[in-house]
Design a protein around this motif. Sequence first.
Motif, PDB file in Angstrom:
ATOM      1  N   GLN A  12       0.741  -1.180  -0.176  1.00 55.11           N
ATOM      2  CA  GLN A  12       0.116   0.122  -0.205  1.00 55.11           C
ATOM      3  C   GLN A  12       0.770   1.395  -0.176  1.00 55.11           C
ATOM      4  O   GLN A  12       0.586   2.157  -0.552  1.00 55.11           O
ATOM      5  N   GLY A  13       2.026   1.247   0.619  1.00 52.60           N
ATOM      6  CA  GLY A  13       2.839   2.422   0.751  1.00 52.60           C
ATOM      7  C   GLY A  13       3.484   2.651  -0.642  1.00 52.60           C
ATOM      8  O   GLY A  13       3.529   3.661  -1.205  1.00 52.60           O
ATOM      9  N   LEU A  14       3.814   1.698  -1.338  1.00 47.04           N
ATOM     10  CA  LEU A  14       4.355   1.903  -2.894  1.00 47.04           C
ATOM     11  C   LEU A  14       3.356   2.307  -3.736  1.00 47.04           C
ATOM     12  O   LEU A  14       3.525   2.998  -4.558  1.00 47.04           O
ATOM     13  N   LYS A  15       2.133   1.835  -3.469  1.00 50.02           N
ATOM     14  CA  LYS A  15       0.868   2.437  -4.609  1.00 50.02           C
ATOM     15  C   LYS A  15       0.224   3.919  -4.008  1.00 50.02           C
ATOM     16  O   LYS A  15      -0.602   4.270  -4.720  1.00 50.02           O
ATOM     17  N   HIS A  16       0.800   4.184  -2.928  1.00 52.32           N
ATOM     18  CA  HIS A  16      -0.194   5.159  -2.126  1.00 52.32           C
ATOM     19  C   HIS A  16      -0.157   6.482  -3.021  1.00 52.32           C
ATOM     20  O   HIS A  16       0.791   6.874  -3.446  1.00 52.32           O
ATOM     21  N   ASP A  17      -1.162   6.851  -3.273  1.00 47.34           N
ATOM     22  CA  ASP A  17      -1.470   8.144  -3.835  1.00 47.34           C
ATOM     23  C   ASP A  17      -1.038   8.115  -5.265  1.00 47.34           C
ATOM     24  O   ASP A  17      -0.504   9.406  -5.694  1.00 47.34           O
ATOM     25  N   LEU A  18      -0.655   7.276  -6.027  1.00 46.70           N
ATOM     26  CA  LEU A  18      -0.056   7.300  -7.453  1.00 46.70           C
ATOM     27  C   LEU A  18      -1.035   8.100  -8.335  1.00 46.70           C
ATOM     28  O   LEU A  18      -0.496   8.631  -9.193  1.00 46.70           O
ATOM     29  N   SER A  19      -2.281   8.259  -7.967  1.00 48.72           N
ATOM     30  CA  SER A  19      -3.357   9.015  -8.695  1.00 48.72           C
ATOM     31  C   SER A  19      -2.983  10.608  -8.754  1.00 48.72           C
ATOM     32  O   SER A  19      -3.282  11.332  -9.810  1.00 48.72           O
ATOM     33  N   LYS A  20      -2.095  11.129  -7.828  1.00 45.48           N
ATOM     34  CA  LYS A  20      -1.545  12.290  -7.888  1.00 45.48           C
ATOM     35  C   LYS A  20      -0.500  12.657  -9.114  1.00 45.48           C
ATOM     36  O   LYS A  20      -0.631  13.966  -9.347  1.00 45.48           O
ATOM     37  N   TYR A  21      -0.327  11.773  -9.671  1.00 47.88           N
ATOM     38  CA  TYR A  21       0.693  11.900 -10.842  1.00 47.88           C
ATOM     39  C   TYR A  21      -0.121  11.915 -12.266  1.00 47.88           C
ATOM     40  O   TYR A  21       0.341  12.203 -13.173  1.00 47.88           O
ATOM     41  N   SER A  22      -1.567  11.771 -12.157  1.00 49.46           N
ATOM     42  CA  SER A  22      -2.173  12.084 -13.267  1.00 49.46           C
ATOM     43  C   SER A  22      -2.526  13.593 -13.485  1.00 49.46           C
ATOM     44  O   SER A  22      -2.387  14.153 -12.696  1.00 49.46           O
ATOM     45  N   PRO A  23      -2.739  13.799 -14.757  1.00 49.30           N
ATOM     46  CA  PRO A  23      -2.892  15.486 -14.980  1.00 49.30           C
ATOM     47  C   PRO A  23      -3.825  15.971 -14.466  1.00 49.30           C
ATOM     48  O   PRO A  23      -3.912  16.925 -13.937  1.00 49.30           O
ATOM     49  N   THR A  24      -5.059  15.090 -14.122  1.00 49.34           N
ATOM     50  CA  THR A  24      -6.036  15.768 -13.412  1.00 49.34           C
ATOM     51  C   THR A  24      -5.926  16.412 -11.875  1.00 49.34           C
ATOM     52  O   THR A  24      -6.380  17.222 -11.453  1.00 49.34           O
ATOM     53  N   GLU A  25      -4.796  15.612 -11.394  1.00 44.50           N
ATOM     54  CA  GLU A  25      -4.341  16.053  -9.929  1.00 44.50           C
ATOM     55  C   GLU A  25      -3.048  16.761 -10.079  1.00 44.50           C
ATOM     56  O   GLU A  25      -2.729  17.609  -9.241  1.00 44.50           O
ATOM     57  N   PHE A  26      -2.233  16.219 -10.874  1.00 51.43           N
ATOM     58  CA  PHE A  26      -0.912  16.881 -10.757  1.00 51.43           C
ATOM     59  C   PHE A  26      -0.668  18.361 -11.113  1.00 51.43           C
ATOM     60  O   PHE A  26      -0.092  19.266 -10.544  1.00 51.43           O
ATOM     61  N   ILE A  27      -1.432  18.740 -12.379  1.00 50.46           N
ATOM     62  CA  ILE A  27      -1.407  20.088 -12.918  1.00 50.46           C
ATOM     63  C   ILE A  27      -1.992  21.296 -11.753  1.00 50.46           C
ATOM     64  O   ILE A  27      -1.488  21.993 -11.406  1.00 50.46           O
ATOM     65  N   PRO A  28      -3.120  20.780 -11.079  1.00 48.80           N
ATOM     66  CA  PRO A  28      -3.777  21.676 -10.120  1.00 48.80           C
ATOM     67  C   PRO A  28      -2.749  21.702  -8.955  1.00 48.80           C
ATOM     68  O   PRO A  28      -2.742  22.765  -8.119  1.00 48.80           O
ATOM     69  N   GLY A  29      -2.308  20.700  -8.567  1.00 51.04           N
ATOM     70  CA  GLY A  29      -1.234  20.455  -7.391  1.00 51.04           C
ATOM     71  C   GLY A  29      -0.322  21.526  -7.715  1.00 51.04           C
ATOM     72  O   GLY A  29       0.220  21.966  -6.682  1.00 51.04           O
ATOM     73  N   ALA A  30       0.150  21.511  -8.985  1.00 50.15           N
ATOM     74  CA  ALA A  30       1.713  22.330  -9.168  1.00 50.15           C
ATOM     75  C   ALA A  30       1.065  23.853  -9.079  1.00 50.15           C
ATOM     76  O   ALA A  30       1.716  24.625  -8.511  1.00 50.15           O
ATOM     77  N   LYS A  31      -0.036  24.061  -9.792  1.00 47.61           N
ATOM     78  CA  LYS A  31      -0.499  25.422  -9.989  1.00 47.61           C
ATOM     79  C   LYS A  31      -0.853  26.013  -8.586  1.00 47.61           C
ATOM     80  O   LYS A  31      -0.813  27.438  -8.505  1.00 47.61           O
ATOM     81  N   TYR A  32      -1.502  25.160  -7.722  1.00 47.36           N
ATOM     82  CA  TYR A  32      -2.005  25.837  -6.454  1.00 47.36           C
ATOM     83  C   TYR A  32      -1.165  25.630  -5.406  1.00 47.36           C
ATOM     84  O   TYR A  32      -1.431  25.867  -4.069  1.00 47.36           O
ATOM     85  N   TYR A  33       0.095  24.983  -5.484  1.00 45.08           N
ATOM     86  CA  TYR A  33       0.911  24.636  -4.305  1.00 45.08           C
ATOM     87  C   TYR A  33       1.210  25.951  -3.561  1.00 45.08           C
ATOM     88  O   TYR A  33       1.668  26.994  -4.175  1.00 45.08           O
ATOM     89  N   GLN A  34       1.181  25.792  -2.102  1.00 49.67           N
ATOM     90  CA  GLN A  34       1.433  26.827  -1.299  1.00 49.67           C
ATOM     91  C   GLN A  34       2.610  26.439  -0.286  1.00 49.67           C
ATOM     92  O   GLN A  34       2.933  27.396   0.626  1.00 49.67           O
TER      93      GLN A  34
END
Length: 161
Positions: A12-34
């Motif tokens: 589970q640790g290895l697979k944890h939050d892999l969806s964060k690398y999808s464009p739907t999550e990664f782009i807003p994550g970079a754009k709105y990072y504080q």
Amino acid sequence: MRHCFKAGIPLQGLKHDLSKYSPTEFIPGAKYYQGNRSPNEAEREKYGYSLAWLHHKGRNRHHFEYWADYNPKARRVEPVKMPVRYVAEMFCDRVAASKIYQGEKYTDSSALDYFERGRDKRSIHPETSAFLEKLLRMLKEKGEDETFAYIRNFLKSGKNY
């Protein structure tokens, strides 16, 4: 990932939050990072919702928001009791997030404090909430080593909470 390894759930640790690398999550994550809060909060402020969060919670079973389903008797969506291995992963995630967002101000009570502040706003199954709170209290009172040992042993026992 480190916390999942300590908890005895390395896959589970290895697979944890892999969806964060999808464009739907990664782009807003970079754009709105504080750096001091979730980028989803900033996206929510701008649009009234966070598409990244909707995507994320629908793909990652360690979020209690994933565990909601339609109850035909009540005729509404209600929280469902989470499997114990995902509660363990949720615990790991909350501790890691507290460390990241609080930095040097982090203590073993930080994740519990955050949990308690949001109590009235959460829609989580009562048994899941109680078990997570038990783990967070143990962390505060007994520290990481004892809490992770407890989680490992609990998972090995095959018991349910």
